[in-house]
Design a protein around this motif. Sequence first.
Motif, PDB file in Angstrom:
ATOM      1  N   TRP A  64      19.537 -33.186  22.385  1.00 43.98           N
ATOM      2  CA  TRP A  64      20.561 -32.882  21.386  1.00 43.98           C
ATOM      3  C   TRP A  64      21.962 -33.287  21.882  1.00 43.98           C
ATOM      4  O   TRP A  64      22.748 -33.874  21.132  1.00 43.98           O
ATOM      5  N   LEU A  65      22.236 -32.994  23.146  1.00 42.05           N
ATOM      6  CA  LEU A  65      23.539 -33.354  23.709  1.00 42.05           C
ATOM      7  C   LEU A  65      23.729 -34.870  23.717  1.00 42.05           C
ATOM      8  O   LEU A  65      24.820 -35.368  23.406  1.00 42.05           O
ATOM      9  N   LYS A  66      22.668 -35.609  24.019  1.00 41.88           N
ATOM     10  CA  LYS A  66      22.760 -37.076  24.012  1.00 41.88           C
ATOM     11  C   LYS A  66      22.929 -37.592  22.578  1.00 41.88           C
ATOM     12  O   LYS A  66      23.730 -38.494  22.341  1.00 41.88           O
ATOM     13  N   LYS A  67      22.208 -36.991  21.641  1.00 46.01           N
ATOM     14  CA  LYS A  67      22.319 -37.399  20.245  1.00 46.01           C
ATOM     15  C   LYS A  67      23.734 -37.193  19.719  1.00 46.01           C
ATOM     16  O   LYS A  67      24.256 -38.000  18.945  1.00 46.01           O
ATOM     17  N   ARG A  68      24.360 -36.109  20.175  1.00 48.57           N
ATOM     18  CA  ARG A  68      25.723 -35.777  19.728  1.00 48.57           C
ATOM     19  C   ARG A  68      26.818 -36.382  20.614  1.00 48.57           C
ATOM     20  O   ARG A  68      28.000 -36.125  20.403  1.00 48.57           O
TER      21      ARG A  68
END
Length: 256
Positions: A250-254
Amino acid sequence: MKHNLKEEGKFKYLEVGEGTPIVILHGLMGGLSNFDGVVSYFPECGYKVLIPELPLYSMPLIKTSVGTFAKYLRDFINHLGYKNKEVILLGNSLGGHIGLLCTKMFPEKVRALVITGSSGLYESAMGESYPKRGDYEYIRAKAEMVFYDPAIATKEVVDEVYATVNDRNKLLRTLAIAKSAIRHNMAKDLPNMTNPTCIIWGSDDTVTPPEVAEDFNKLLPDSDLYWIEKCGHAAMMEHPDEFNKILHSWLKKRNI
């Protein structure tokens, strides 16, 4: 996992790694060790993990509230010298509630918010928790209910909860915090909170049931909801590898 805590003024905290700061907020009956999986994973991925010991049992009783802890968190972020929109908050149970309220009160401080098994919407999450002092088997049964796999509630975990509820000072503050959490229902606030939020929830959480996660996801304007199967109230303890994988993705996606 044992760590040496830093002590600076009114703050006592764990600090591991270098990089984007993730500030972790433990729950009412939870300790820093609940997040051992997060602590061992994210410093290897370019993040600094920080876990303050929240002053749950040392604040004056009249100041023992979710709002006071949210301000304490703001002070902790300022103490570390972080600028606006630098810090990721990650909270479980009461810690999630403190993170939510801090985000509402000081949105400029929070780059992103992560909640798992959070209170803030569901009154029973902080209500009839541990009323029977002295009854070890009752405490053990209540502790086991927190998890899908009751074996996660080890003797060490149960002993810690038992000691807390049989300490009059801690019991009074536990009840004060529970009442404060119920008063600080976030339903009306969430639609105005635009910080990116990751919701990771156990599909078998009986403390904050799945519909609570769904309500958080509906009410928050910029949130993503992820489920972990065969998992109770403390996903980061019960399924640490899956929890870390979901959060890191999620952190990479965001781009956080």
